[in-house]
Design a protein around this motif. Structure first.
Motif, PDB file in Angstrom:
ATOM      1  N   PRO A   1      -3.023  48.503  31.501  1.00 10.98           N
ATOM      2  CA  PRO A   1      -2.219  48.608  30.275  1.00 10.98           C
ATOM      3  C   PRO A   1      -0.752  48.242  30.490  1.00 10.98           C
ATOM      4  CG  PRO A   1      -2.798  50.790  31.105  1.00 10.98           C
ATOM      5  CD  PRO A   1      -3.595  49.805  31.888  1.00 10.98           C
ATOM      6  N   SER A   2      -0.263  48.299  31.726  1.00  9.06           N
ATOM      7  CA  SER A   2       1.117  47.883  31.992  1.00  9.06           C
ATOM      8  C   SER A   2       1.274  46.374  31.910  1.00  9.06           C
ATOM      9  CB  SER A   2       1.544  48.370  33.375  1.00  9.06           C
ATOM     10  OG  SER A   2       0.719  47.799  34.381  1.00  9.06           O
ATOM     11  N   VAL A   3       0.154  45.653  31.962  1.00  8.43           N
ATOM     12  CA  VAL A   3       0.176  44.182  31.997  1.00  8.43           C
ATOM     13  C   VAL A   3      -0.047  43.585  30.617  1.00  8.43           C
ATOM     14  CG1 VAL A   3      -0.984  42.141  32.938  1.00  8.43           C
ATOM     15  CG2 VAL A   3      -0.557  44.129  34.406  1.00  8.43           C
ATOM     16  N   GLY A   4      -1.041  44.087  29.889  1.00  9.05           N
ATOM     17  CA  GLY A   4      -1.329  43.529  28.569  1.00  9.05           C
ATOM     18  C   GLY A   4      -2.729  43.874  28.110  1.00  9.05           C
ATOM     19  N   VAL A   5      -3.120  43.300  26.978  1.00 14.40           N
ATOM     20  CA  VAL A   5      -4.452  43.492  26.407  1.00 14.40           C
ATOM     21  C   VAL A   5      -5.009  42.120  26.045  1.00 14.40           C
ATOM     22  CG1 VAL A   5      -5.832  44.595  24.608  1.00 14.40           C
ATOM     23  CG2 VAL A   5      -3.746  45.712  25.426  1.00 14.40           C
ATOM     24  N   ASN A   6      -6.136  41.772  26.637  1.00 11.67           N
ATOM     25  CA  ASN A   6      -6.806  40.518  26.301  1.00 11.67           C
ATOM     26  C   ASN A   6      -7.693  40.750  25.087  1.00 11.67           C
ATOM     27  OD1 ASN A   6      -6.193  38.138  27.722  1.00 11.67           O
ATOM     28  ND2 ASN A   6      -7.177  38.929  29.579  1.00 11.67           N
TER      29      ASN A   6
ATOM     30  N   ALA B   1      -3.505  65.503  29.530  1.00 10.10           N
ATOM     31  CA  ALA B   1      -3.903  66.310  30.680  1.00 10.10           C
ATOM     32  C   ALA B   1      -2.712  66.676  31.558  1.00 10.10           C
ATOM     33  CB  ALA B   1      -4.944  65.552  31.499  1.00 10.10           C
ATOM     34  N   TRP B   2      -1.734  65.797  31.650  1.00 10.93           N
ATOM     35  CA  TRP B   2      -0.579  66.078  32.499  1.00 10.93           C
ATOM     36  C   TRP B   2       0.219  67.267  31.968  1.00 10.93           C
ATOM     37  CZ3 TRP B   2       1.171  64.542  37.158  1.00 10.93           C
ATOM     38  CH2 TRP B   2       2.505  64.799  37.466  1.00 10.93           C
ATOM     39  N   ARG B   3       0.430  67.276  30.677  1.00  7.98           N
ATOM     40  CA  ARG B   3       1.194  68.342  30.049  1.00  7.98           C
ATOM     41  C   ARG B   3       0.348  69.586  29.771  1.00  7.98           C
ATOM     42  NH1 ARG B   3       6.149  66.814  30.888  1.00  7.98           N
ATOM     43  NH2 ARG B   3       7.483  66.305  29.119  1.00  7.98           N
ATOM     44  N   SER B   4      -0.979  69.417  29.706  1.00  7.04           N
ATOM     45  CA  SER B   4      -1.858  70.472  29.178  1.00  7.04           C
ATOM     46  C   SER B   4      -1.375  70.887  27.798  1.00  7.04           C
ATOM     47  CB  SER B   4      -1.917  71.677  30.128  1.00  7.04           C
ATOM     48  OG  SER B   4      -2.574  71.321  31.320  1.00  7.04           O
ATOM     49  N   LYS B   5      -1.019  69.905  27.010  1.00  8.58           N
ATOM     50  CA  LYS B   5      -0.528  70.105  25.649  1.00  8.58           C
ATOM     51  C   LYS B   5      -1.083  68.991  24.771  1.00  8.58           C
ATOM     52  CE  LYS B   5       2.916  73.274  26.431  1.00  8.58           C
ATOM     53  NZ  LYS B   5       3.171  74.524  25.690  1.00  8.58           N
TER      54      LYS B   5
ATOM     55  N   GLU C   1      -2.070  57.879  35.955  1.00  2.00           N
ATOM     56  CA  GLU C   1      -1.496  58.864  36.873  1.00  2.00           C
ATOM     57  C   GLU C   1      -1.607  60.281  36.310  1.00  2.00           C
ATOM     58  OE1 GLU C   1       2.276  57.766  38.544  1.00  2.00           O
ATOM     59  OE2 GLU C   1       1.782  55.629  38.524  1.00  2.00           O
ATOM     60  N   GLY C   2      -2.856  60.619  35.979  1.00  2.00           N
ATOM     61  CA  GLY C   2      -3.143  61.963  35.501  1.00  2.00           C
ATOM     62  C   GLY C   2      -2.612  62.272  34.126  1.00  2.00           C
ATOM     63  N   GLY C   3      -2.232  61.241  33.378  1.00  2.00           N
ATOM     64  CA  GLY C   3      -1.674  61.431  32.046  1.00  2.00           C
ATOM     65  C   GLY C   3      -0.163  61.479  32.035  1.00  2.00           C
ATOM     66  N   SER C   4       0.488  61.320  33.198  1.00  2.00           N
ATOM     67  CA  SER C   4       1.947  61.356  33.220  1.00  2.00           C
ATOM     68  C   SER C   4       2.552  60.076  32.635  1.00  2.00           C
ATOM     69  CB  SER C   4       2.457  61.573  34.642  1.00  2.00           C
ATOM     70  OG  SER C   4       2.067  60.510  35.499  1.00  2.00           O
ATOM     71  N   LEU C   5       1.785  58.984  32.628  1.00  2.00           N
ATOM     72  CA  LEU C   5       2.212  57.746  31.980  1.00  2.00           C
ATOM     73  C   LEU C   5       1.349  57.526  30.744  1.00  2.00           C
ATOM     74  CD1 LEU C   5       2.651  55.294  35.014  1.00  2.00           C
ATOM     75  CD2 LEU C   5       4.443  56.518  33.765  1.00  2.00           C
ATOM     76  N   ILE C   6       1.973  57.426  29.588  1.00  2.00           N
ATOM     77  CA  ILE C   6       1.224  57.190  28.361  1.00  2.00           C
ATOM     78  C   ILE C   6       1.749  55.932  27.685  1.00  2.00           C
ATOM     79  CG2 ILE C   6       0.787  59.659  28.083  1.00  2.00           C
ATOM     80  CD1 ILE C   6       2.765  59.679  25.762  1.00  2.00           C
ATOM     81  N   TYR C   7       0.885  55.298  26.899  1.00  2.00           N
ATOM     82  CA  TYR C   7       1.189  54.031  26.254  1.00  2.00           C
ATOM     83  C   TYR C   7       1.028  54.169  24.744  1.00  2.00           C
ATOM     84  CZ  TYR C   7       0.872  51.957  30.904  1.00  2.00           C
ATOM     85  OH  TYR C   7       1.089  51.650  32.227  1.00  2.00           O
TER      86      TYR C   7
ATOM     87  N   GLN D   1       2.726  43.833  16.705  1.00  2.00           N
ATOM     88  CA  GLN D   1       2.588  45.068  17.467  1.00  2.00           C
ATOM     89  C   GLN D   1       3.260  44.936  18.830  1.00  2.00           C
ATOM     90  OE1 GLN D   1       0.820  47.654  15.747  1.00  2.00           O
ATOM     91  NE2 GLN D   1       1.139  46.048  14.224  1.00  2.00           N
ATOM     92  N   ILE D   2       4.036  45.960  19.200  1.00  2.00           N
ATOM     93  CA  ILE D   2       4.728  45.983  20.485  1.00  2.00           C
ATOM     94  C   ILE D   2       4.315  47.245  21.240  1.00  2.00           C
ATOM     95  CG2 ILE D   2       6.967  46.025  21.654  1.00  2.00           C
ATOM     96  CD1 ILE D   2       8.145  44.571  19.281  1.00  2.00           C
ATOM     97  N   MET D   3       4.027  47.064  22.539  1.00  2.00           N
ATOM     98  CA  MET D   3       3.572  48.171  23.385  1.00  2.00           C
ATOM     99  C   MET D   3       4.742  48.764  24.172  1.00  2.00           C
ATOM    100  SD  MET D   3       0.655  49.763  24.166  1.00  2.00           S
ATOM    101  CE  MET D   3      -0.726  48.588  24.084  1.00  2.00           C
ATOM    102  N   TYR D   4       4.745  50.112  24.254  1.00  2.00           N
ATOM    103  CA  TYR D   4       5.731  50.859  25.028  1.00  2.00           C
ATOM    104  C   TYR D   4       5.020  51.782  26.016  1.00  2.00           C
ATOM    105  CZ  TYR D   4       9.772  49.622  22.114  1.00  2.00           C
ATOM    106  OH  TYR D   4      10.780  48.953  21.475  1.00  2.00           O
ATOM    107  N   ARG D   5       5.769  52.165  27.046  1.00  2.00           N
ATOM    108  CA  ARG D   5       5.265  53.143  28.026  1.00  2.00           C
ATOM    109  C   ARG D   5       6.257  54.294  28.128  1.00  2.00           C
ATOM    110  NH1 ARG D   5       3.930  50.824  33.813  1.00  2.00           N
ATOM    111  NH2 ARG D   5       6.151  50.285  33.742  1.00  2.00           N
ATOM    112  N   LEU D   6       5.703  55.498  28.254  1.00  2.00           N
ATOM    113  CA  LEU D   6       6.518  56.711  28.344  1.00  2.00           C
ATOM    114  C   LEU D   6       6.109  57.476  29.596  1.00  2.00           C
ATOM    115  CD1 LEU D   6       8.707  57.980  26.524  1.00  2.00           C
ATOM    116  CD2 LEU D   6       6.896  59.300  25.418  1.00  2.00           C
ATOM    117  N   ASP D   7       7.086  57.817  30.423  1.00  2.00           N
ATOM    118  CA  ASP D   7       6.839  58.582  31.643  1.00  2.00           C
ATOM    119  C   ASP D   7       7.165  60.046  31.370  1.00  2.00           C
ATOM    120  OD1 ASP D   7       6.697  59.715  34.162  1.00  2.00           O
ATOM    121  OD2 ASP D   7       7.716  58.048  35.157  1.00  2.00           O
TER     122      ASP D   7
END
Length: 637
Positions: free
Chosen positions: A198-203, A395-399, A455-461, A485-491
């Motif tokens: 997902p950090s690269v793209g979607v075909n 899962a990372w947050r358990s929230k 990474e266990g849910g610590s990186l979300i898109y 549509q533009i993709m973002y990542r959140l750590d």
């Protein structure tokens, strides 16, 4: 029929083989804009000269400058981008002077001010336009045109038969100003199963018509735009997995002619109506993005119903319920009778038996949502009204985490994106952090893609629709990017996303009070105040523990221990930080019973004596009635 658009790629291959592409590599000047912290190329950076020529970086952060009059010149480029910045010079201009030479490259570093990182454009023409001109390798099978799609509105997703299905609203094309208005579609493979990271793209493999243009996925004979949402998969009466969606046939942007349910026909590879209804169909008109939940041993789909965003509608995950509009349940206090908590799940069928009309029920539920579906800016406490977005378990947050756009935001009316989290899918939603901002430009209906979590849910898109509509002017629309549509990542490891959550007070029959997060207390309670949950340690916070004191107990500040997690984290009592949002937390002891309670104000009733000094500073409870669904658990199988 489903096929990839390959004609342009064949043409580009022949073009490169004939040396034309190599010639551009020698004749053009290339600028690569990178994030100074990561070195990754930054899309959507505008480079503008003093005579107002402008270029916009592609998804690799590359801009190809093909301008004969500038070759061999020293050229100043103004640098601007939503959520990124370049240092000012002595006159206040942001940008470098570059020697523009044919076949040469320059790198510009920008600083990200957004918390979320912009990664790439998902849809539209010219995703890697400048990279192709430069002869650079790109990750997509179709880097410049796919399905003849020029622009696409908001996304819906569904995992179905081992593939990820994508659906979008109104879709533009290069050949005429009007495209089609009955949902576009594509499929992709999941990461790790043939799909790109997902950090690269979607075909995307588009469903196309005989001309190669994206075809209608939900055609109807009657006039009007067709919009789908609430897409999910459930087994039918024969045990076959089917994909369902709620549809709306629109008279205008705000008025529906009819609504109902559609089912995906695997042979035709299109949606067809299965239940047709009036314009007032479900009690929450728009379903939004579904997510799977276990509640009291039953499997449900909850819906992140937009406008304002809130998960206040659900349906049992069985075929009979899913295609019956009266089986859909809403979380409401309408006709709650003498129930102490007021709000509860109740079916449409039961509510209709109260004698209220469907129209009146829809209006009453809309007003409840407007009153309860609110967030508060963790920086200043100002109210944030969620518009569209999504809610999923993390899962990372358990929230449960919410990604939403703000209605009526600044500087963009419909382009400010926020992150929030809660203990249940209904809340309590409270403090939120802005993660993406736009300068008078919309970025609406953002959607978190939980199947891309890393990474266990610590990186979300998440992605959203970038458009001048609602927040800008058409003459200022960004070439290629607008209406796509533009993709973002959140750590989520970023400490700026450590948000205060509720600390619940539970009162035992003997009057003893206990405090903790929902996960620790294991039972529901009333939010007494807000504090940082355990595991969100950052500089400037103190750890609060419950310790035994003879036959009693009390809360104390202690040095944090790895072996014993604290009840919660708070600001020191003497802290001057966040004064407007926080308040001193005092101990209160009752004169007669000697019961001990903690809060930011004196408990109700007589006889309470406040401690002389505050224990710490905690965040205030937001001024909205908290909703929660304590039986809801994420369904992960």
């Amino acid at each position: 029929m489903r096929q990839c658009t390959v004609s342009l790629m064949i043409m580009l291959g022949l073009w490169a083989a004939g040396g034309v592409n190599a010639g551009l590599k020698e004749e053009a000047f290339f600028i690569r804009v990178v994030d100074e912290a990561t070195g990754r190329g930054v899309p959507l950076v505008v480079l503008r000269t003093t005579n107002h020529l402008s270029w916009v970086t592609d998804s690799a952060g590359i801009a190809a400058i093909i301008e004969p009059g500038l070759m061999g010149q020293n050229v100043f480029f103004h640098v601007s981008s939503h959520g990124y910045t370049y240092p000012k010079d002595g006159f206040g201009y942001r940008g470098p002077r570059l020697d523009v030479r044919p076949g040469q490259w320059a790198t510009i570093k920008v600083k990200r001010t957004n918390i979320a990182e912009r990664l790439y454009r998902v849809t539209g023409e010219g995703i890697y336009h400048d990279s192709v001109l430069a002869g650079e390798k790109t990750p997509l099978a179709n880097p410049v045109l796919n399905g003849q799609v020029a622009g696409q509105d908001s996304v819906q997703n569904c995992l179905y038969n081992g593939k990820l299905y994508w659906f979008w609203g109104d879709t533009g094309r290069p050949s005429y100003p009007l495209g089609h208005f009955a949902m576009a579609g594509a499929v992709s493979s999941l990461p790790g199963d043939g799909g790109l990271a997902p950090s690269v793209g979607v075909n995307l493999d588009y469903f196309v018509d005989a001309s190669g243009f994206s075809r209608k996925m939900a055609p109807m004979d009657e006039p009007g735009m067709i919009w789908l949402d609430g897409v999910f998969a459930v087994k039918d009466a024969q045990g076959k997995m089917r994909m369902l969606a709620k549809y709306a046939r629109m008279k205008s942007l705000g008025e529906a002619a009819e609504r109902g349910f559609m089912v995906f026909d695997d042979d035709r590879q299109q949606f067809v109506p299965i239940v047709r209804g009036e314009h007032e169909f479900l009690l929450c008109a728009d379903s939004g993005h579904p997510f799977a939940v276990d509640s009291a041993g039953e499997h449900y789909y909850y819906f992140a119903a937009p406008f304002p965003l809130g998960a206040v509608m659900r349906v049992k995950a069985d075929w009979k319920s899913a295609i019956d509009p009266e089986a859909y349940e809403v979380f409401t206090a309408i006709d709650a009778g003498d129930k102490a908590d007021g709000y509860r799940w109740v079916s449409t069928a039961k509510l209709l038996k109260t004698g209220k009309s469907r129209h009146d029920l829809i209006e009453a539920i809309r007003k409840e949502r407007q009153a309860n579906c609110l967030l508060y800016d963790v920086e200043n406490g100002k109210k944030v009204t969620p518009h569209g977005g999504s809610i999923f378990w993390n899962a990372w947050r358990s929230k449960w985490v919410m990604i939403t756009v703000q209605f009526g935001g600044e500087p963009s009316f419909l382009g400010e994106v926020w992150y929030a989290e809660a203990d249940t899918p209904l809340g309590p939603w409270s403090y939120a952090r802005r993660v993406v901002t736009h300068d008078r430009y919309s970025f609406y209906n953002p959607k978190h893609h939980p199947y891309f979590d890393e990474e266990g849910g610590s990186l979300i898109y998440f992605e959203g629709t970038y458009s001048h509509a609602f927040s800008g002017r058409e003459e200022e629309a960004t070439p290629r990017y607008d209406y796509n549509q533009i993709m973002y990542r959140l750590d989520l490891r970023d400490e700026r996303l450590f948000l205060p959550g509720p600390v619940y007070e539970t009162i035992a029959p003997d009057g003893t009070a206990r405090y903790g997060t929902e996960r620790q207390s294991g039972r529901k309670g009333t939010p007494a105040f807000y504090a940082m949950p355990p595991g969100r340690a950052r500089q400037g916070l103190v750890a609060i523990y419950a310790v035994a004191d003879s036959d009693d107990w009390r809360l104390v500040v202690k040095e944090m221990s790895a072996e014993e997690p604290p009840l919660f984290l708070a600001l020191p009592a003497t802290s001057a930080a966040e004064q407007g949002l926080t308040a001193p937390l005092y101990e209160y002891v009752h004169k007669t019973t000697h019961a001990r309670r903690y809060g930011v104000q004196t408990p109700s009733g007589d006889g309470w004596v406040q401690s002389a000094a505050a224990l710490c500073r905690v965040w205030k409870c937001p001024p909205v009635e908290p909703l929660a669904d304590w039986q809801a658990r994420p369904k992960t199988d």
